[in-house]
Design an enzyme around this catalytic site. Sequence first.
Site, short mmCIF file in Angstrom:
data_model
loop_
_atom_site.label_atom_id
_atom_site.label_comp_id
_atom_site.label_asym_id
_atom_site.label_seq_id
_atom_site.Cartn_x
_atom_site.Cartn_y
_atom_site.Cartn_z
CG ASP A 264 -1.89 1.10 1.31
OD1 ASP A 264 -2.00 1.86 0.34
OD2 ASP A 264 -2.56 1.22 2.36
CG HIS A 347 -3.94 1.02 7.30
ND1 HIS A 347 -3.51 -0.03 6.54
CD2 HIS A 347 -3.95 2.10 6.47
CE1 HIS A 347 -3.30 0.38 5.29
NE2 HIS A 347 -3.54 1.67 5.22
CG HIS A 354 -7.54 -0.72 5.42
ND1 HIS A 354 -8.65 -0.03 5.02
CD2 HIS A 354 -6.49 -0.02 4.91
CE1 HIS A 354 -8.28 1.03 4.31
NE2 HIS A 354 -6.98 1.05 4.23
#
Length: 439
Positions: A264, A347, A354
Amino acid sequence: MQPHAARRADFVKNLGRGAAVIPAARTRLRNNDTEYEFRQDSDFYYLTGFSEPDAVLVLASHHDERSILFVQPRDRAQEIWTGKRHGIEGALAHFGVDAAYEIGELDSRLPDYLVGADTLYYALGQEDVLDRRVMAALNAARQRVRRGGNAPRTIEEPGKFLHEQRLFKTPAEIELMRKAGEITRLGHVAAMRATRPGVTEYQLEAIIEHTYRMNGAQDTAYPSIVASGDNATILHYNTNREELRDGDLVLVDSGCEYNNYASDVTRTWPASGRFSPEQRAIYDIVLDAQKAGIDQVRAGNSYWAYHEAAVARIVEGLIELRLLHGSRDENIETQKYRDYYMHNTGHWIGLDVHDVGRYRQEDGTTYRTLSPGMVMTVEPGIYVHRDLDCDERFKGIGVRIEDDILCTPAEPDNLSANIPKEVEELESVVGADALAAAG
Ligand code: GLY
Ligand code: MN
Ligand code: MN
């Protein structure tokens, strides 16, 4: 097979005389009779490595058969249409379970694994149909033990143990995540090189995702965000239909999925290859905040330390630019900065972008302490919406910078390292292919 069997053994140790029911993901219709591409449920995958839909894992440490996989049976006619299945023989041969049965036998066999267990670990509320089948099996088990013996009296969330286990990545998992980071680097760099005014958001998206696939990633970890100009101030913009204009920034938030592990990453760069002074001023603050955040990803720190460090830098920077007024502490206290920075700084990340795992201590009051093996994103940003009452020159600027950071016993370890983020690097990489093409 080995890591999954070892994970099952570790998980079951926590369950005492409990039995767990962990379902695979189902196929889902996208439109009419066309399905979404199948992606295995992360809990199920973590414990089995099995990539087919319509399966259920049962773990019953009190039973002779301690780990049982219910799967779709081999079916030549079906397999001609949708591909090879492992079937019962394959499940037994390759996935290290004690027993395997056809999924159609779940209702008749499940009660047997529940008899003798004191707790049922099952995540209620995700699939109506399966909920009803599992509750029917629980009732059947209770009926059977009326005249003595045990059946589960309580239902607990398996994530209580499983998600804590998933939170701490093993060296093998970390290597998969590093590989996902490396492929993501190739995608972002390819997009940077191809950037020029006139190229579209979807073309950059295509270049990034083409690069992921060409380098062995099976998918993206989430829909790519390619947001130019004002779109960069929309946090989860993924329409990706506009053309980049000279003077725009483009914010790219995209990561590949490699063997089910997510990456990410966000980078922001100028369409023309040169930051304007205002863009540069905002960019420098976000980069400084991101580095300060990364530096707090250390064993023993509170989970929240990285957010506080990033917020402090952002607030100081916004005061210097006169986008905020008053003292740093006042702005932090009143959260006035949330006009410009409205999300948290990161996160957990792992099988899910997530990822699972608690952020707070078990009592829910304070944030937990970081330990080696945890991986988290650090992704501060500044977004100056057009409707804010502020200096016009900054309006429409959106910047976010995101990396995936492993907490180690020593220095923070960046799993998405070497993706350009220094201004000088970006200014030399952006447009390199466009320039080469122009000759
Ligand atoms: N890409 C979604 C996020 O950064 O959390
Ligand atoms: Mn992201
Ligand atoms: Mn993120």
